[in-house]
Motif scaffolding. Structure first.
Motif, short mmCIF file in Angstrom:
data_model
loop_
_atom_site.label_atom_id
_atom_site.label_comp_id
_atom_site.label_asym_id
_atom_site.label_seq_id
_atom_site.Cartn_x
_atom_site.Cartn_y
_atom_site.Cartn_z
N ASP A 17 0.86 -1.18 0.00
CA ASP A 17 0.00 0.00 0.00
C ASP A 17 0.90 1.24 0.00
O ASP A 17 2.13 1.11 0.02
CB ASP A 17 -1.01 -0.02 1.15
N GLU A 18 0.29 2.39 -0.04
CA GLU A 18 1.06 3.63 -0.13
C GLU A 18 1.89 3.90 1.12
O GLU A 18 2.81 4.71 1.10
CB GLU A 18 0.12 4.80 -0.43
N ARG A 19 1.57 3.24 2.22
CA ARG A 19 2.33 3.41 3.46
C ARG A 19 3.47 2.41 3.57
O ARG A 19 4.20 2.40 4.56
CB ARG A 19 1.40 3.26 4.67
N GLY A 20 3.57 1.51 2.61
CA GLY A 20 4.66 0.54 2.60
C GLY A 20 4.34 -0.81 3.20
O GLY A 20 5.20 -1.68 3.29
N ALA A 21 3.09 -1.03 3.63
CA ALA A 21 2.71 -2.33 4.18
C ALA A 21 2.67 -3.35 3.05
O ALA A 21 2.19 -3.07 1.96
CB ALA A 21 1.36 -2.25 4.87
N LYS A 22 3.18 -4.54 3.33
CA LYS A 22 3.26 -5.60 2.33
C LYS A 22 2.03 -6.51 2.42
O LYS A 22 1.58 -6.85 3.51
CB LYS A 22 4.53 -6.42 2.55
N TYR A 23 1.54 -6.91 1.27
CA TYR A 23 0.38 -7.81 1.16
C TYR A 23 0.78 -8.96 0.25
O TYR A 23 1.14 -8.73 -0.90
CB TYR A 23 -0.83 -7.08 0.56
N GLU A 24 0.74 -10.17 0.78
CA GLU A 24 1.09 -11.34 -0.02
C GLU A 24 -0.16 -12.20 -0.22
O GLU A 24 -0.83 -12.55 0.75
CB GLU A 24 2.18 -12.15 0.66
N LEU A 25 -0.42 -12.53 -1.48
CA LEU A 25 -1.58 -13.34 -1.80
C LEU A 25 -1.14 -14.70 -2.33
O LEU A 25 -0.30 -14.77 -3.23
CB LEU A 25 -2.44 -12.66 -2.87
N PRO A 26 -1.69 -15.78 -1.80
CA PRO A 26 -1.36 -17.10 -2.33
C PRO A 26 -2.03 -17.30 -3.69
O PRO A 26 -3.08 -16.72 -3.97
CB PRO A 26 -1.92 -18.06 -1.28
N LYS A 27 -1.43 -18.11 -4.51
CA LYS A 27 -1.97 -18.34 -5.86
C LYS A 27 -3.39 -18.88 -5.84
O LYS A 27 -4.17 -18.60 -6.73
CB LYS A 27 -1.05 -19.27 -6.65
N TYR A 28 -3.74 -19.63 -4.80
CA TYR A 28 -5.08 -20.23 -4.79
C TYR A 28 -6.20 -19.21 -4.66
O TYR A 28 -7.35 -19.54 -4.95
CB TYR A 28 -5.20 -21.34 -3.74
N VAL A 29 -5.92 -17.98 -4.26
CA VAL A 29 -6.98 -16.97 -4.24
C VAL A 29 -7.04 -16.21 -5.56
O VAL A 29 -7.97 -15.46 -5.80
CB VAL A 29 -6.87 -15.98 -3.06
N LEU A 30 -6.04 -16.41 -6.40
CA LEU A 30 -5.95 -15.65 -7.65
C LEU A 30 -6.38 -16.45 -8.88
O LEU A 30 -6.78 -15.87 -9.88
CB LEU A 30 -4.51 -15.15 -7.84
N SER A 31 -6.25 -17.76 -8.83
CA SER A 31 -6.62 -18.59 -9.98
C SER A 31 -6.87 -20.02 -9.52
O SER A 31 -6.62 -20.36 -8.36
CB SER A 31 -5.52 -18.56 -11.04
N GLU A 32 -7.33 -20.83 -10.44
CA GLU A 32 -7.62 -22.22 -10.12
C GLU A 32 -6.42 -23.09 -10.45
O GLU A 32 -5.69 -22.82 -11.41
CB GLU A 32 -8.84 -22.69 -10.90
N PRO A 33 -6.21 -24.16 -9.68
CA PRO A 33 -5.10 -25.06 -9.98
C PRO A 33 -5.41 -25.91 -11.21
O PRO A 33 -6.57 -26.09 -11.58
CB PRO A 33 -5.01 -25.94 -8.72
N THR A 34 -4.37 -26.43 -11.82
CA THR A 34 -4.55 -27.28 -12.99
C THR A 34 -5.13 -28.64 -12.61
O THR A 34 -5.65 -29.35 -13.46
CB THR A 34 -3.22 -27.48 -13.74
N ASN A 35 -5.02 -29.01 -11.34
CA ASN A 35 -5.54 -30.31 -10.90
C ASN A 35 -6.80 -30.19 -10.06
O ASN A 35 -7.03 -30.96 -9.14
CB ASN A 35 -4.45 -31.11 -10.16
N LEU A 36 -7.66 -29.24 -10.42
CA LEU A 36 -8.96 -29.10 -9.77
C LEU A 36 -9.85 -30.24 -10.25
O LEU A 36 -9.98 -30.46 -11.46
CB LEU A 36 -9.58 -27.74 -10.13
N THR A 37 -10.48 -30.96 -9.32
CA THR A 37 -11.34 -32.08 -9.71
C THR A 37 -12.78 -31.64 -9.75
O THR A 37 -13.16 -30.64 -9.14
CB THR A 37 -11.20 -33.26 -8.72
N GLY A 38 -13.60 -32.38 -10.45
CA GLY A 38 -15.01 -32.05 -10.59
C GLY A 38 -15.86 -32.49 -9.41
O GLY A 38 -17.03 -32.15 -9.31
N GLU A 39 -15.27 -33.25 -8.48
CA GLU A 39 -16.02 -33.73 -7.32
C GLU A 39 -16.27 -32.62 -6.33
O GLU A 39 -15.58 -31.64 -6.29
CB GLU A 39 -15.23 -34.84 -6.61
N ASN A 40 -17.27 -32.80 -5.46
CA ASN A 40 -17.54 -31.83 -4.39
C ASN A 40 -16.96 -32.25 -3.11
O ASN A 40 -16.73 -33.06 -2.54
CB ASN A 40 -19.04 -31.58 -4.23
#
Length: 114
Positions: A91-114
């Motif tokens: 942010d503009e104050r210099g605080a760091k924000y790290e996001l894991p990939k799982y919140v940004l996109s779907e994995p290639t090994n996502l299964t159709g099961e629930n």
């Protein structure tokens, strides 16, 4: 007057364009329900690790939006993008924000099961 290096110039803001994360694979196949649960848990706890809640909210909105809207959200919130896939931001104050990939996109090994 201020120091020329003390604030971002217009050119700096367009330096890092938001892009889709590269394909990734979870350590084991997971279902959509498991992915949603992991995402919900992350967003529920993320503000407790520092930073401002409004930035976390903007990052969540950007993560869940299409790329062009994500860019607008990031720019509007004054978020400084270090990694174009949004995994590392400040942010503009210099605080760091790290996001894991799982919140940004779907994995290639996502299964159709629930």
């Amino acid at each position: 007057m201020g120091c020329a290096g003390s604030s971002r110039s217009k050119g700096d803001e367009t330096g890092k364009k938001v892009r889709k994360p590269k394909p990734w694979k979870h350590s084991e196949p997971i279902t959509r329900a498991q992915l949603v649960q992991m995402r919900d848990e992350f967003w529920d706890t993320a503000p407790h690790y520092g930073g401002r809640k409004e930035i976390w909210d903007a990052l969540r909105a950007a993560a869940e939006a299409d790329i062009s809207l994500a860019q607008t959200i990031v720019d509007s919130a004054g978020i400084i993008v270090q990694a174009a896939d949004l995994t590392v931001c400040y942010d503009e104050r210099g605080a760091k924000y790290e996001l894991p990939k799982y919140v940004l996109s779907e994995p290639t090994n996502l299964t159709g099961e629930n």
